[in-house]
Structures are given as C-alpha cells and as structure tokens.
Design a protein around this motif. Sequence first.
Motif, PDB file in Angstrom:
ATOM      1  N   GLY A 166       0.813  -1.204   0.000  1.00 15.97           N
ATOM      2  CA  GLY A 166       0.000   0.000   0.000  1.00 15.97           C
ATOM      3  C   GLY A 166       0.844   1.250   0.000  1.00 15.97           C
ATOM      4  N   HIS A 167       0.206   2.391   0.252  1.00 17.80           N
ATOM      5  CA  HIS A 167       0.921   3.664   0.330  1.00 17.80           C
ATOM      6  C   HIS A 167       0.122   4.619   1.210  1.00 17.80           C
ATOM      7  N   PRO A 168       0.691   5.785   1.576  1.00 22.13           N
ATOM      8  CA  PRO A 168      -0.041   6.729   2.424  1.00 22.13           C
ATOM      9  C   PRO A 168      -1.329   7.197   1.756  1.00 22.13           C
ATOM     10  N   PRO A 169      -2.272   7.718   2.559  1.00 19.86           N
ATOM     11  CA  PRO A 169      -2.202   7.909   4.008  1.00 19.86           C
ATOM     12  C   PRO A 169      -2.385   6.599   4.775  1.00 19.86           C
ATOM     13  N   PRO A 170      -1.736   6.510   5.961  1.00 21.67           N
ATOM     14  CA  PRO A 170      -1.833   5.288   6.766  1.00 21.67           C
ATOM     15  C   PRO A 170      -3.258   5.034   7.227  1.00 21.67           C
ATOM     16  N   LYS A 171      -3.567   3.766   7.396  1.00 18.70           N
ATOM     17  CA  LYS A 171      -4.871   3.286   7.850  1.00 18.70           C
ATOM     18  C   LYS A 171      -5.987   3.566   6.836  1.00 18.70           C
ATOM     19  N   ILE A 172      -5.586   3.952   5.614  1.00 17.31           N
ATOM     20  CA  ILE A 172      -6.571   4.139   4.543  1.00 17.31           C
ATOM     21  C   ILE A 172      -6.141   3.353   3.315  1.00 17.31           C
ATOM     22  N   TYR A 173      -5.004   3.741   2.726  1.00 21.92           N
ATOM     23  CA  TYR A 173      -4.536   3.070   1.512  1.00 21.92           C
ATOM     24  C   TYR A 173      -3.304   2.204   1.766  1.00 21.92           C
ATOM     25  N   THR A 229     -12.932  13.528  -1.083  1.00 21.70           N
ATOM     26  CA  THR A 229     -13.108  13.587   0.372  1.00 21.70           C
ATOM     27  C   THR A 229     -14.409  12.935   0.828  1.00 21.70           C
ATOM     28  N   LYS A 230     -15.329  12.684  -0.108  1.00 16.36           N
ATOM     29  CA  LYS A 230     -16.599  12.036   0.236  1.00 16.36           C
ATOM     30  C   LYS A 230     -16.545  10.525   0.070  1.00 16.36           C
ATOM     31  N   ALA A 231     -15.408  10.002  -0.364  1.00 10.65           N
ATOM     32  CA  ALA A 231     -15.282   8.565  -0.601  1.00 10.65           C
ATOM     33  C   ALA A 231     -15.448   7.794   0.712  1.00 10.65           C
ATOM     34  N   PRO A 232     -15.970   6.576   0.662  1.00 12.63           N
ATOM     35  CA  PRO A 232     -16.220   5.795   1.886  1.00 12.63           C
ATOM     36  C   PRO A 232     -15.001   5.635   2.781  1.00 12.63           C
ATOM     37  N   GLN A 283     -14.687   8.096   5.310  1.00 14.84           N
ATOM     38  CA  GLN A 283     -15.836   8.137   6.215  1.00 14.84           C
ATOM     39  C   GLN A 283     -15.779   6.942   7.170  1.00 14.84           C
ATOM     40  N   GLN A 284     -14.548   6.554   7.505  1.00 16.66           N
ATOM     41  CA  GLN A 284     -14.291   5.469   8.462  1.00 16.66           C
ATOM     42  C   GLN A 284     -14.802   4.109   7.989  1.00 16.66           C
ATOM     43  N   GLN A 285     -14.828   3.913   6.672  1.00 14.70           N
ATOM     44  CA  GLN A 285     -15.164   2.612   6.108  1.00 14.70           C
ATOM     45  C   GLN A 285     -13.924   2.004   5.457  1.00 14.70           C
ATOM     46  N   PRO A 286     -13.834   0.697   5.373  1.00 15.27           N
ATOM     47  CA  PRO A 286     -12.656   0.059   4.762  1.00 15.27           C
ATOM     48  C   PRO A 286     -12.519   0.444   3.288  1.00 15.27           C
ATOM     49  N   PHE A 287     -11.292   0.571   2.849  1.00 13.44           N
ATOM     50  CA  PHE A 287     -11.021   0.863   1.447  1.00 13.44           C
ATOM     51  C   PHE A 287     -11.225  -0.389   0.610  1.00 13.44           C
ATOM     52  N   THR A 288     -12.055  -0.274  -0.406  1.00 17.19           N
ATOM     53  CA  THR A 288     -12.275  -1.367  -1.359  1.00 17.19           C
ATOM     54  C   THR A 288     -11.908  -0.910  -2.773  1.00 17.19           C
ATOM     55  N   ALA A 289     -12.607   0.118  -3.257  1.00 16.18           N
ATOM     56  CA  ALA A 289     -12.325   0.701  -4.566  1.00 16.18           C
ATOM     57  C   ALA A 289     -12.647   2.184  -4.499  1.00 16.18           C
ATOM     58  N   THR A 290     -11.857   2.985  -5.202  1.00 17.56           N
ATOM     59  CA  THR A 290     -12.077   4.430  -5.206  1.00 17.56           C
ATOM     60  C   THR A 290     -11.605   4.994  -6.534  1.00 17.56           C
ATOM     61  N   LEU A 291     -11.928   6.258  -6.774  1.00 15.10           N
ATOM     62  CA  LEU A 291     -11.608   6.884  -8.058  1.00 15.10           C
ATOM     63  C   LEU A 291     -10.798   8.145  -7.822  1.00 15.10           C
ATOM     64  N   ILE A 292      -9.608   8.209  -8.423  1.00 18.21           N
ATOM     65  CA  ILE A 292      -8.677   9.330  -8.303  1.00 18.21           C
ATOM     66  C   ILE A 292      -8.586  10.051  -9.647  1.00 18.21           C
TER      67      ILE A 292
END
Length: 258
Positions: free
Chosen positions: A109-116, A178-181, A184-193
Amino acid sequence: MKTLQASARPATRAWLAVVAMAASPLLASAGDLSATYRGKPVTFGQGQAHTEVRTDNAGKVAAISIVLSEQALTGLPAAKMAPAYLLRMPAKGPRTVVDHVVINWEAAGHPPPKIYDVPHFDFHFYMVKRAETMKVRFNSDAESADPGQQPPAELLPAGYILPPGTAVPKMGVHAINTKAPEFQQQPFTATLIYGYYNKRQTFIEPMVALSFLQSKPAFSAPMERPASYSKAGSYPSSYSVSYHPDSKSYEIALNGFQ
C-alpha cells in the motif's frame, strides 16, 4: 425481374417471401457496429493483463477497460520491487482520450496510513503520451498542494482536493474524493482518483484493494465529473470492478462515455 414476378407461381412467391424474411435480420445486424478491441497482453503475476475498448451499436466508445486473467492475482512481486506494468491501447478500433495504461502494484500500500496502506492496485488511464509522463518531476511529494499544481476549478470534480503528499514522479499529483467511503471510516475497497500535472488533467485512476478483487465483485459506481477537461473528447461517467466467471477474468472499466 418484372417477368419473374408476373409469372411466379404461388409456391415460388411463398419461397421468395421466406427468403426475404430470413434476410431481414441480417440486414438489421449489418448496421450494428458494436465490437470489442483488445490490446496486446503483457505478463502479470502468473497470468496476463490487457486493455479493451468496447463500442456500442453506433460505433461509439462505450467502455475502456483493463482485463486481468484469474492467475494474474497470484505470484505478484514483493513490496520492495514495486513494479509498474505498461499496457498499450488496442491497435485497431476507435481512438479514445486514453493514450495508454499503467498498472502499479502496491504490495504494502501507500499513504495515508490506515486508509490506503493495504495491498492494492493503482490503475492509471493516461490521457497523455508515455514520453510525457516520464518527464514528470517533483522535488517533494508535498508539491501537490502548491499553487503551481492546483488546476483551475472547472477541471476538478466537486468534492475533490489536491492535498500535500500526493505528488509522485513519472505520474503526477493525485486528487482525492473527500466524500469517498474510506474517508468516512469505512474500509477501502475501490475508489476513483483524478490526476494532474502543471494544472492539466493527465490521468483517471481507479484504485482497487487486492482483497476486493479476490472477492470476485460486481461493483459499479458513478464518477464525479469536472465541468471541463484539458483534452477534448468523450469521458466516462461511471467505473466498475467485476469478475467474469465465464472467462475467469477480472475487469476494471471506465463506462458511460459522454
């Protein structure tokens, strides 16, 4: 032909009618321009990866995707190797806003910690040429927050920001939703950058956790779109991450081009 029609017996007329009815579906399908164009595969893990462009029945781009064989998720390199895989677009088919694709495997993974900071893939769909991305330089990863890298407001989708710490050489700066799950304290699954360099859009990047792909998902989500784009063309309005049991493959796709 007039003589044939005038002298045709009832049985002959019936035969001609059957031929005409049988021919009509062929004539209808002749106008269907839907197709799938595949790029040259590359070795990925113990399998392969390639790009695809699908068109609708009018011949317009419907989806641009990355396809991974089922074996591609096994035998991936260790974190210290951090490889990047270059995938070329199909040689045939319509030209799109995507010039090439690069997959970055992030074993740790990579930063930020506890997210990605979990094993995941960064799927970069670049709108600029490979030679241009190779020239991207930064003195610090914090440069993503510098005024010189902040794009005009119309190029940034609603809810997206360019925080410090996302400037990566040979890529660009990464705008996060910033609105991605995952924020919002949800586990990272998939996101769009969305990616930029020198105030221009340069890539669209679905990021997908390895564990999410391994779950064989059928996921689709709308994309926040900017008011305008740096490069003229048709752009996606949604993205998807899915597993296809018939072909035993995973697909990461940009869809709904407008």
